[in-house]
Design an enzyme around this catalytic site. Structure first.
Site, PDB file in Angstrom:
ATOM      1  N   ARG A 202       0.896  -1.462  -0.301  1.00 61.95           N
ATOM      2  CA  ARG A 202      -0.031   0.154  -0.041  1.00 61.95           C
ATOM      3  C   ARG A 202       0.879   1.179  -0.056  1.00 61.95           C
ATOM      4  O   ARG A 202       2.295   1.318   0.185  1.00 61.95           O
ATOM      5  CB  ARG A 202      -0.890  -0.112   1.425  1.00 61.95           C
ATOM      6  CG  ARG A 202      -1.858  -1.368   0.960  1.00 61.95           C
ATOM      7  CD  ARG A 202      -2.686  -1.310   2.562  1.00 61.95           C
ATOM      8  NE  ARG A 202      -3.779  -2.506   2.678  1.00 61.95           N
ATOM      9  CZ  ARG A 202      -3.191  -3.369   3.474  1.00 61.95           C
ATOM     10  NH1 ARG A 202      -2.045  -3.327   3.828  1.00 61.95           N
ATOM     11  NH2 ARG A 202      -3.287  -4.748   3.486  1.00 61.95           N
TER      12      ARG A 202
ATOM     13  N   LYS B 289      -1.470  -1.867   8.027  1.00 63.93           N
ATOM     14  CA  LYS B 289      -2.810  -1.479   8.727  1.00 63.93           C
ATOM     15  C   LYS B 289      -3.015  -2.460  10.024  1.00 63.93           C
ATOM     16  O   LYS B 289      -2.498  -3.968  10.664  1.00 63.93           O
ATOM     17  CB  LYS B 289      -4.566  -2.443   8.233  1.00 63.93           C
ATOM     18  CG  LYS B 289      -4.138  -1.630   6.501  1.00 63.93           C
ATOM     19  CD  LYS B 289      -5.865  -1.626   6.184  1.00 63.93           C
ATOM     20  CE  LYS B 289      -6.073  -0.976   4.414  1.00 63.93           C
ATOM     21  NZ  LYS B 289      -6.802  -0.927   4.042  1.00 63.93           N
TER      22      LYS B 289
ATOM     23  N   HIS C 227      -2.047   2.202  -6.102  1.00 68.89           N
ATOM     24  CA  HIS C 227      -3.263   1.282  -5.379  1.00 68.89           C
ATOM     25  C   HIS C 227      -3.199   0.309  -6.736  1.00 68.89           C
ATOM     26  O   HIS C 227      -3.264  -0.986  -7.014  1.00 68.89           O
ATOM     27  CB  HIS C 227      -4.587   1.149  -4.834  1.00 68.89           C
ATOM     28  CG  HIS C 227      -5.249   0.280  -4.178  1.00 68.89           C
ATOM     29  ND1 HIS C 227      -3.926   1.132  -2.937  1.00 68.89           N
ATOM     30  CD2 HIS C 227      -5.486  -0.456  -3.812  1.00 68.89           C
ATOM     31  CE1 HIS C 227      -4.978  -0.547  -1.841  1.00 68.89           C
ATOM     32  NE2 HIS C 227      -5.676  -1.111  -3.070  1.00 68.89           N
TER      33      HIS C 227
ATOM     34  N   ARG D  66      -0.321  -2.077  -6.701  1.00 67.58           N
ATOM     35  CA  ARG D  66      -0.614  -3.414  -5.740  1.00 67.58           C
ATOM     36  C   ARG D  66      -1.226  -4.636  -6.402  1.00 67.58           C
ATOM     37  O   ARG D  66      -1.675  -6.142  -6.127  1.00 67.58           O
ATOM     38  CB  ARG D  66      -0.890  -3.156  -4.443  1.00 67.58           C
ATOM     39  CG  ARG D  66      -1.344  -4.392  -3.587  1.00 67.58           C
ATOM     40  CD  ARG D  66      -1.784  -2.928  -2.013  1.00 67.58           C
ATOM     41  NE  ARG D  66      -2.683  -3.803  -1.550  1.00 67.58           N
ATOM     42  CZ  ARG D  66      -2.503  -4.497   0.457  1.00 67.58           C
ATOM     43  NH1 ARG D  66      -1.016  -4.812  -0.282  1.00 67.58           N
ATOM     44  NH2 ARG D  66      -3.253  -5.640   1.158  1.00 67.58           N
TER      45      ARG D  66
ATOM     46  N   HIS E 103      -3.668  -9.248   3.755  1.00 69.41           N
ATOM     47  CA  HIS E 103      -5.403  -9.101   4.180  1.00 69.41           C
ATOM     48  C   HIS E 103      -5.583  -9.985   5.886  1.00 69.41           C
ATOM     49  O   HIS E 103      -5.023 -10.943   5.643  1.00 69.41           O
ATOM     50  CB  HIS E 103      -5.956  -9.848   3.058  1.00 69.41           C
ATOM     51  CG  HIS E 103      -5.692  -9.057   1.900  1.00 69.41           C
ATOM     52  ND1 HIS E 103      -6.032  -9.656   0.265  1.00 69.41           N
ATOM     53  CD2 HIS E 103      -5.919  -7.701   1.770  1.00 69.41           C
ATOM     54  CE1 HIS E 103      -6.163  -8.771  -0.453  1.00 69.41           C
ATOM     55  NE2 HIS E 103      -5.404  -7.331   0.296  1.00 69.41           N
TER      56      HIS E 103
ATOM     57  N   TYR F 228      -9.290 -11.575  -6.341  1.00 67.18           N
ATOM     58  CA  TYR F 228      -8.044 -11.461  -7.351  1.00 67.18           C
ATOM     59  C   TYR F 228      -8.411 -12.452  -8.353  1.00 67.18           C
ATOM     60  O   TYR F 228      -7.804 -12.721  -9.604  1.00 67.18           O
ATOM     61  CB  TYR F 228      -7.023 -11.268  -6.694  1.00 67.18           C
ATOM     62  CG  TYR F 228      -5.914  -9.888  -6.130  1.00 67.18           C
ATOM     63  CD1 TYR F 228      -6.779  -8.519  -6.821  1.00 67.18           C
ATOM     64  CD2 TYR F 228      -6.297 -10.042  -4.809  1.00 67.18           C
ATOM     65  CE1 TYR F 228      -6.057  -7.226  -6.858  1.00 67.18           C
ATOM     66  CE2 TYR F 228      -6.624  -8.554  -3.840  1.00 67.18           C
ATOM     67  CZ  TYR F 228      -6.096  -7.423  -4.950  1.00 67.18           C
ATOM     68  OH  TYR F 228      -6.017  -6.551  -3.944  1.00 67.18           O
TER      69      TYR F 228
END
Length: 280
Positions: free
Chosen positions: A136, A158, A219, A222, A245, A254
């Site tokens: 990210r 995150k 992004h 990514r 994730h 994806y």
């Protein structure tokens, strides 16, 4: 409401010059904010704003969920901009609209390689790290020199969650070469001893692709990283872990993209998909 209109104009200039948004997107943001100013309940006291979106939501309730969500997203971005620039905004009537997830839009390896041929050293390194690590933009900003080990890099994602991502030897060499001409104290990307901001790096990357006539966001790199891995046989569990994730279900999108690309390739390649060519 002149304060809001003035703030809107500053926000739109920010989207154009810093974020690199297209004229069409900027126009849609402008229209959404104008609708908000016309139809929402707005009170301004000593520069503080109380904003109730319910009247606006009633006005646009007959529109498609995706359209409503796009308008509200533009308004939320504007409100975040106001808050980031010191304006106090109390927001009401901002419940989310559920819409189907759309597939991400990766770009091709050839397009990335083409952009790298003309990119300045900072942009080239930033693009390469995003593309080869699936980061990210916030993770790239916080990437430190001490995080780059032999064959692996520690990434803080995150929620301060950490993960290790493989680093190929040529990328490590690229980082070292960049540091020889752009030495930094702690972070990979610094200016005058300070960590570069997300906006600065984002603008650098967008500008590099614009040089070759492409509109590409960080992004998307990514997305491309994840798509390339899955299309070339990587396990979804491994890709999910590499992307950071929280749930593997997030990575499932994806695989859907991979299937869509395979269908496109099939339609382009199989002779029965082009019956008119057989009759020539």
């Amino acid at each position: 409401m002149s304060e809001l209109y003035n703030a809107k104009e500053a926000f739109l200039k920010y989207l154009d010059s810093i974020r690199g948004y297209s004229p069409l997107t900027i126009r849609s943001y402008n229209d959404a904010i104008d609708e908000m100013i016309r139809h929402a309940e707005i009170e301004i006291h000593n520069g503080d704003i109380l904003l109730n979106l319910m009247p606006l939501r009633l006005k646009i309730a007959s529109l498609k969920a995706k359209t409503i969500a796009a308008k509200l997203s533009a308004i939320r971005s504007f409100i975040k901009y106001l808050r980031d620039n010191g304006t106090s905004v109390e927001l009401r009537g901002d419940e989310s609209i559920k819409i189907p997830k759309t597939l991400p839009k990766p770009i091709t390896h050839e397009q990335i390689s083409h952009a790298l041929q003309y990119a300045e050293p900072q942009a080239a390194l930033a693009i390469t790290l995003l593309y080869t690590m699936g980061l990210r933009i916030s993770e790239l900003t916080h990437l430190r020199l001490q995080d780059m080990g032999e064959g692996w890099s520690r990434v803080r994602g995150k929620g301060s969650k950490e993960r290790d991502i493989p680093i190929i030897e040529s990328i490590s060499a690229m980082v070292l070469a960049y540091q020889r001409t752009n030495p930094s104290r702690e972070y990979i990307f610094e200016a005058k001893g300070e960590k570069l901001s997300e906006n600065s790096l984002r603008y650098t990357i967008i500008k590099a692709f614009a040089k070759v006539g492409l509109k590409v966001t960080p992004h998307q790199l990514r997305h491309t990283y994840a798509t390339e891995l899955l299309n070339n046989g990587a396990r979804i569990a491994d890709v999910s872990e590499l992307l950071g994730h929280a749930s593997m279900s997030t990575t499932q999108i994806y695989t859907k993209l991979g299937n869509a690309l395979k269908m496109d390739h099939y339609r382009q390649s199989h002779p029965l998909c082009h019956p008119h060519e057989d009759s020539k």
